[in-house]
Design a protein around this motif. Structure first.
Motif, PDB file in Angstrom:
ATOM      1  N   ALA A 134      46.011   3.407  -3.145  1.00  0.00           N
ATOM      2  CA  ALA A 134      44.571   4.256  -2.927  1.00  0.00           C
ATOM      3  C   ALA A 134      45.007   5.548  -2.351  1.00  0.00           C
ATOM      4  O   ALA A 134      46.213   5.596  -1.506  1.00  0.00           O
ATOM      5  CB  ALA A 134      43.848   3.370  -1.984  1.00  0.00           C
ATOM      6  N   ASP A 136      42.194   7.053  -1.130  1.00  0.00           N
ATOM      7  CA  ASP A 136      41.249   6.999  -0.011  1.00  0.00           C
ATOM      8  C   ASP A 136      41.855   6.528   1.105  1.00  0.00           C
ATOM      9  O   ASP A 136      42.194   5.348   1.399  1.00  0.00           O
ATOM     10  CB  ASP A 136      40.118   6.084  -0.652  1.00  0.00           C
ATOM     11  CG  ASP A 136      38.913   6.041   0.736  1.00  0.00           C
ATOM     12  OD1 ASP A 136      38.260   6.913   0.610  1.00  0.00           O
ATOM     13  OD2 ASP A 136      38.965   4.909   1.441  1.00  0.00           O
ATOM     14  N   ALA A 137      41.835   7.072   2.390  1.00  0.00           N
ATOM     15  CA  ALA A 137      42.418   6.692   3.781  1.00  0.00           C
ATOM     16  C   ALA A 137      41.945   5.141   4.169  1.00  0.00           C
ATOM     17  O   ALA A 137      42.950   4.529   4.643  1.00  0.00           O
ATOM     18  CB  ALA A 137      42.070   7.577   4.598  1.00  0.00           C
ATOM     19  N   LEU A 139      40.633   2.929   2.321  1.00  0.00           N
ATOM     20  CA  LEU A 139      41.021   1.978   1.538  1.00  0.00           C
ATOM     21  C   LEU A 139      42.525   1.622   1.534  1.00  0.00           C
ATOM     22  O   LEU A 139      43.003   0.560   1.674  1.00  0.00           O
ATOM     23  CB  LEU A 139      40.465   1.926   0.026  1.00  0.00           C
ATOM     24  CG  LEU A 139      40.679   1.059  -1.064  1.00  0.00           C
ATOM     25  CD1 LEU A 139      40.032  -0.291  -0.546  1.00  0.00           C
ATOM     26  CD2 LEU A 139      40.038   1.443  -2.244  1.00  0.00           C
ATOM     27  N   ASN A 179      40.211  -2.129  -5.734  1.00  0.00           N
ATOM     28  CA  ASN A 179      40.743  -0.498  -5.909  1.00  0.00           C
ATOM     29  C   ASN A 179      40.582   0.165  -7.244  1.00  0.00           C
ATOM     30  O   ASN A 179      41.195   0.972  -7.806  1.00  0.00           O
ATOM     31  CB  ASN A 179      42.146  -0.331  -5.347  1.00  0.00           C
ATOM     32  CG  ASN A 179      43.139  -1.132  -6.121  1.00  0.00           C
ATOM     33  OD1 ASN A 179      42.682  -1.969  -6.870  1.00  0.00           O
ATOM     34  ND2 ASN A 179      44.390  -0.641  -6.056  1.00  0.00           N
ATOM     35  N   ASN A 181      38.470   1.699  -8.486  1.00  0.00           N
ATOM     36  CA  ASN A 181      37.723   3.268  -8.529  1.00  0.00           C
ATOM     37  C   ASN A 181      38.966   4.090  -8.157  1.00  0.00           C
ATOM     38  O   ASN A 181      38.604   5.386  -8.347  1.00  0.00           O
ATOM     39  CB  ASN A 181      36.621   3.310  -7.797  1.00  0.00           C
ATOM     40  CG  ASN A 181      35.674   2.289  -8.380  1.00  0.00           C
ATOM     41  OD1 ASN A 181      35.427   2.237  -9.659  1.00  0.00           O
ATOM     42  ND2 ASN A 181      34.420   1.992  -7.723  1.00  0.00           N
ATOM     43  N   GLU A 182      40.053   3.856  -7.777  1.00  0.00           N
ATOM     44  CA  GLU A 182      41.204   4.624  -7.307  1.00  0.00           C
ATOM     45  C   GLU A 182      42.107   5.334  -8.674  1.00  0.00           C
ATOM     46  O   GLU A 182      42.827   6.095  -8.433  1.00  0.00           O
ATOM     47  CB  GLU A 182      41.837   4.067  -6.215  1.00  0.00           C
ATOM     48  CG  GLU A 182      41.507   3.930  -4.950  1.00  0.00           C
ATOM     49  CD  GLU A 182      41.053   5.166  -4.311  1.00  0.00           C
ATOM     50  OE1 GLU A 182      42.007   5.946  -4.290  1.00  0.00           O
ATOM     51  OE2 GLU A 182      40.076   5.242  -3.503  1.00  0.00           O
ATOM     52  N   PRO A 185      41.367   8.917 -10.071  1.00  0.00           N
ATOM     53  CA  PRO A 185      41.680   9.828  -8.898  1.00  0.00           C
ATOM     54  C   PRO A 185      43.029   9.837  -8.812  1.00  0.00           C
ATOM     55  O   PRO A 185      43.923  10.964  -8.700  1.00  0.00           O
ATOM     56  CB  PRO A 185      40.852   9.600  -7.534  1.00  0.00           C
ATOM     57  CG  PRO A 185      39.912   8.788  -7.746  1.00  0.00           C
ATOM     58  CD  PRO A 185      40.058   7.877  -9.334  1.00  0.00           C
TER      59      PRO A 185
END
Ligand code: SAM
Ligand code: SF4
Ligand code: SF4
Length: 340
Positions: A134, A136-137, A139, A179, A181-182, A185
């Motif tokens: 990920a 996002d920090a 997650l 995860n 949705n990661e 990105p």
């Protein structure tokens, strides 16, 4: 190199598969507790072997030389977290001198890489895989079992680039509802950088990660989602038995890989042996037991190679093709002992 062994006696297992690839764990300890590998509530901080139970660099070098005589030309150093092993660059430098070993790679969680990338490069390491589930920090922290800071991994990536590493592979284990949705990105960040993101299906490794098939996101589904945003074109494998299937972005901005061991098993082309930090041979990622190689390692390279050839020739593993079938044992070696 022993010409007789290489020319005529290279072992094949009972399914006719040669030994090409060695994955060697240099340490069983880890500074993370990823829930899919080493869940914090199941694996205590002091779970590890003491340092004396690990193979020494001399033992590792002898072992690798013998595996090369048996046909291995690719080596991956792993763990636990391999950057926790003291003097790792010194080991890399020793292994790079082995004739016949074409490729040495390292898999790391990247958290300690900023301080070590330069020394590893100087030691001769050319291929790096960094696990990154990920961006996002919050997650990322959760997926490291509350121990990791994604900024440290970003610093490690920057240091690796500055040291000269190119085409770094990023491994992302995708879990549905966790995860997924990661995924876009991650691709967005590395597209066009020359690095390669690879998405790995969440696997039923070990015995303590509470694996749930519903959380496996099959690669085919993921590939469709990615292709809807960035059209993809299938690429040929680099070599037979390559674990990841590769796809290029149609716009030329690089490639993406998929490791689909649950939805598309590749046991028929599995040419890989795994050795734990304390010197046990596992002929499958899902093996229940390993064979202790250390007693024969002391007999010297020739006798040791003959012993390993015998073990390989009795190998029949194909767990991923049998997954879920009646009577297939659920006891597996833990992932952090053999490093993936
Ligand atoms: N600690 C290092 C790291 O994380 O890169 C090296 C060892 S780790 C066991 C090697 C790889 O196995 C990592 O990329 C990790 O994401 C992957 N892995 C661990 N458990 C997994 C699981 N249940 N399913 C799929 N991959 C897994
Ligand atoms: Fe450690 Fe790697 Fe396992 Fe995560 S996947 S717990 S970083 S060994
Ligand atoms: Fe190889 Fe075992 Fe994985 Fe099949 S299940 S690909 S034999 S490691």
């Amino acid at each position: 190199m022993n010409a007789t062994l290489r020319d005529a006696s290279l072992p094949l297992d009972v399914r006719g598969r040669p030994l090409r690839d060695l994955r060697l764990s240099v340490i069983e300890a880890c500074n993370f507790r990823c829930p899919y590998c080493m869940p914090a509530d199941r694996i205590p901080d002091d779970h590890g072997l003491d340092a004396a139970s690990r193979m020494s660099f001399d033992e590792i070098e002898t072992l690798v030389r013998a595996f090369v005589r048996l046909g291995v030309n690719k080596l991956r150093l792993t763990g636990g977290e391999p950057l926790l092993r003291k003097r790792l660059p010194e080991l890399v430098a020793r292994l790079t001198t082995i004739a016949g070993l074409d490729d040495i790679a390292l898999t790391t969680n990247g958290s300690l890489l900023a301080a070590q990338a330069g020394a590893l490069r100087e030691a001769g390491l050319r291929r790096l895989t960094i696990s990154l589930d990920a961006l996002d920090a919050g997650l990322f922290r959760e997926l490291s079992g509350g121990r990791g800071d994604v900024e440290n991994v970003f610093a490690g990536i920057a240091a690796a680039e500055a040291a000269g590493f190119t085409a770094i592979k990023f491994n992302c284990v995708v879990q549905r509802g966790v995860n997924e949705n990661e995924v876009l990105p991650l691709i967005e960040r590395f597209r066009g950088s020359g690095h390669i993101v690879r998405f790995i299906e969440y696997m039923d490794v070990g015995t303590c990660n509470g694996w749930d098939a519903a959380r496996v996101l099959p690669s085919a589904e993921l590939r469709d989602r990615i292709a809807a945003r960035w059209p993809l074109r299938a690429l040929d494998p680099h070599y037979r038995g390559e674990v990841a299937s590769r796809y290029a972005f149609e716009d030329g901005l690089g490639e993406v890989g998929f490791v689909s061991s649950v939805s598309e098993p590749f046991c028929g082309d599995c040419h890989r042996a795994r050795v734990s930090a304390d010197g046990k041979l596992y002929t499958c990622l899902f093996a229940a037991e390993g064979t202790d190689l250390r007693p024969t390692l002391g007999l010297g390279e020739e006798a040791f190679a003959a012993h390993v050839a015998g073990l390989w020739s009795r190998r029949a593993d194909r767990y991923s093709e049998l997954r879920g079938a009646v009577g297939v044992p659920r006891k597996h070696v833990e992932m952090f002992l053999i490093g993936g």
